[in-house]
Enzyme design. Structure first.
Site, PDB file in Angstrom:
ATOM      1  N   HIS A   1       0.810  -1.127  -0.133  1.00 15.19           N
ATOM      2  CA  HIS A   1       0.049   0.138   0.145  1.00 15.19           C
ATOM      3  C   HIS A   1       0.791   1.203  -0.002  1.00 15.19           C
ATOM      4  CE1 HIS A   1      -3.372  -2.724   0.652  1.00 15.19           C
ATOM      5  NE2 HIS A   1      -2.961  -2.882   1.831  1.00 15.19           N
TER       6      HIS A   1
ATOM      7  N   HIS B   1      -7.582  -4.358  -1.419  1.00 17.42           N
ATOM      8  CA  HIS B   1      -7.027  -5.447  -1.614  1.00 17.42           C
ATOM      9  C   HIS B   1      -7.861  -6.097  -2.804  1.00 17.42           C
ATOM     10  CE1 HIS B   1      -6.432  -4.795   2.764  1.00 17.42           C
ATOM     11  NE2 HIS B   1      -5.132  -4.969   2.235  1.00 17.42           N
TER      12      HIS B   1
END
Lengths: 213, 335
Positions: B57, B219
């Protein structure tokens, strides 16, 4: 036949638990792959193998072995299974602290401590399709056998039978917790991977204790 | 998979080597190989700020470590929670004697590892309190907010809490302001293409060319609708149509806005999106006081963007504006 197990002599049961997980790593990952990300066997065998190496270097009593296993799972596994199994074995090792032997009633109490740690952390209930679907009926069967006055060995056999049935029951459940819960109905028809590893562990533990009674 | 990696299983370790080499002025390693702290941490007498989460991330989470922001971060595998021990080690690294605020996102693995880590830390006499970000308005209905995911809104939660900690506030006050920040924050993302976890080697979800997934998680968790890709102005409208009524944001509100790319969308397009955000919020009578446009909370090479809006009161306004320095976010404070 004795009615309790010497905890020091029971230390090598940990090796049996390690063997059970490592030998079934591919099977556990395959189950996980059906509804999850397929790494359950890889992660579990990594943690258990490392524990096996530590215990080979310095053998420990069952309680201390549980603590070593818990620490390794908490250190190395992450995800969901690291903390779930980590807290299961950590709280059981805490219960065993200071004890030199384990009898029937203390085993039942120890298991309750471990299960409480798992349900407190993961918040899974029976029927959610998780390792709780093995732990809860196995513990209940053990308690019921003990309440009937059966021997420690007979109670452990009852626990194993219930663990098997609990594992089988996860096949027809719809997952309500964990990654598989996103699949809804599509999670039906597959055994839960956590329930599978849990059954392997309980069986190794029960068999090991019975051999030492 | 055409990538700048060595062993797909070692991408996190390999990235940390480069990251700490590049930013030695900001970041220091700790005794735990998956925990990074700010160089000037711990500071005695100040509440520590900790976060953590899976890798992939970037710049989140490690990129928000620095003065005026996060003190220590626990780093997980790609898209997987850090271990309980890593969170515990981060708590210890951040502890300046007044307790630690662990501010993280609402994912099963993170919840469990943090809970376990708090327990481990308490055994050693350390006080840790937590706030769980649940700003993703698309991930569950508003009456089930506790199920919602934490996404880019975490940035404002960290920023506000860390700024208050820097002012010398106690742990309860820091926790309260983090909770206030996230309670007043809503985010939503649009995914335009999938991403591939290096160790997996193939995408774990699919977004077809010409389609977009509204409300996707970072995700790849499914969103609220899959539809043909629309022009930027319609994307902005769709996203704000989810965000604005949810809090709800109202006429006269002052807000901070964060537009984050998901990893593969050019920053030029983020500015196109932001132009429409300005226009639409103005039409609602909402004033933007602080704006951040760039890659703050990504999902490997996923294409798409997220929009985060935080309603400000005087305190949040002051704290968002306070100086901070990190890889992912720098605020000079000079205005």
């Amino acid at each position: 036949m004795a009615d309790s197990v010497d905890l020091k002599a029971a230390g090598p049961i940990l090796d049996d638990m390690v063997t059970a997980i490592v030998a079934h790593a591919a099977y556990l990952s395959e189950l996980d792959g059906a509804t999850g990300d397929g790494d359950h066997g890889v992660n579990m065998s990594k943690g258990f193998r490392m524990t096996g190496q530590k215990l080979a270097a310095s053998p420990q009593s069952l309680g201390d072995g549980f603590a070593t296993l818990a620490e390794t799972l908490l250190d190395e596994i992450g995800g969901s299974m690291g903390p779930l199994y980590g807290s299961f074995f950590l709280d059981m090792s805490t219960f065993l602290k200071g004890k030199t032997s384990l009898d029937r009633d203390d085993f039942g109490r120890m298991l309750h401590k471990g299960i409480a740690a798992v349900t407190d952390l993961g918040e899974a209930k029976p029927g959610d399709k998780s390792l709780v679907d093995v732990l809860a009926p196995a513990s209940a069967a053990f308690d019921a056998a003990a309440a009937r006055g059966e021997t420690f060995a007979a109670c452990l056999t009852a626990l194993e039978t219930a663990a098997d049935a609990g594992f089988e029951s996860t096949r027809d459940m719809v997952a309500k917790i964990g990654r598989a819960s996103r699949l809804g109905e599509r999670s039906r028809g597959f055994h839960d991977a956590g329930a599978a590893s849990c059954r392997l562990l309980l069986r190794a533990l029960a068999e090991g204790l019975k051999q030492r009674l | 998979m055409n990538r700048i990696i060595n062993d797909p299983d070692n991408v996190v370790e390999d990235a940390l080597v480069g990251l700490t080499a590049a930013h030695a002025d900001l970041l220091a390693r700790t005794s735990h190989n998956r925990v990074i702290r700010a160089v000037a941490v711990p500071q005695q007498g100040r509440v520590g700020i900790v976060t953590g989460g899976g890798s992939g991330h970037e710049p989140a989470f490690v990129g928000f470590v620095g003065p005026g922001l996060v003190d220590a971060v626990a780093i997980g595998e790609v898209f997987a929670s850090p271990t309980a021990r890593a969170f515990e080690a981060a708590f210890k690294a951040a502890d300046g004697g007044r307790g630690v605020a662990c501010l993280y996102g609402n994912y099963a693995g993170d919840n469990m590892n943090v809970k376990m880590a708090v327990r481990l830390a308490e055994r050693e006499g350390l006080t840790v309190k937590t706030v769980v970000a649940n700003d993703d308005a698309a991930s569950a209905p508003v009456d089930q907010r506790s199920k919602r995911r934490g996404v880019a809104g975490e940035v404002f939660m960290w920023k506000a809490a860390a700024a208050l900690a820097a002012e010398g506030a106690d742990l309860d006050a820091v926790i309260a302001v983090a909770q206030k920040a996230i309670d007043n924050t809503r985010s939503v993302g649009i995914g335009l293409s999938a991403c591939t976890i290096p160790a997996a080697g193939k995408p774990n979800f699919i977004i077809k060319d010409g389609e977009m997934e509204v409300g996707i998680g970072h995700h790849g968790e499914p969103g609220i609708a899959v539809m043909p890709t629309k022009p930027a102005k319609d994307m902005a409208a769709l996203m704000l149509d989810t965000i604005v009524p949810d809090l709800p944001f109202e006429r006269g509100d002052e807000v901070a806005v964060l537009v984050s790319g998901l990893g593969a969308t050019p920053v030029m397009e983020l500015y196109i999106l932001y132009g429409h955000v300005v226009e639409i919020l103005a039409s609602h009578g909402i004033t933007i006081r602080h704006r951040f446009i760039g890659n703050y909370f990504t999902s490997l090479e996923m294409m798409g963007a997220s929009i985060t809006v935080t309603r400000l009161d005087a305190e949040l306004d002051r704290l968002i504006a306070a100086p901070a320095h990190s890889i992912g976010l720098t605020v000079t404070g000079a205005q």
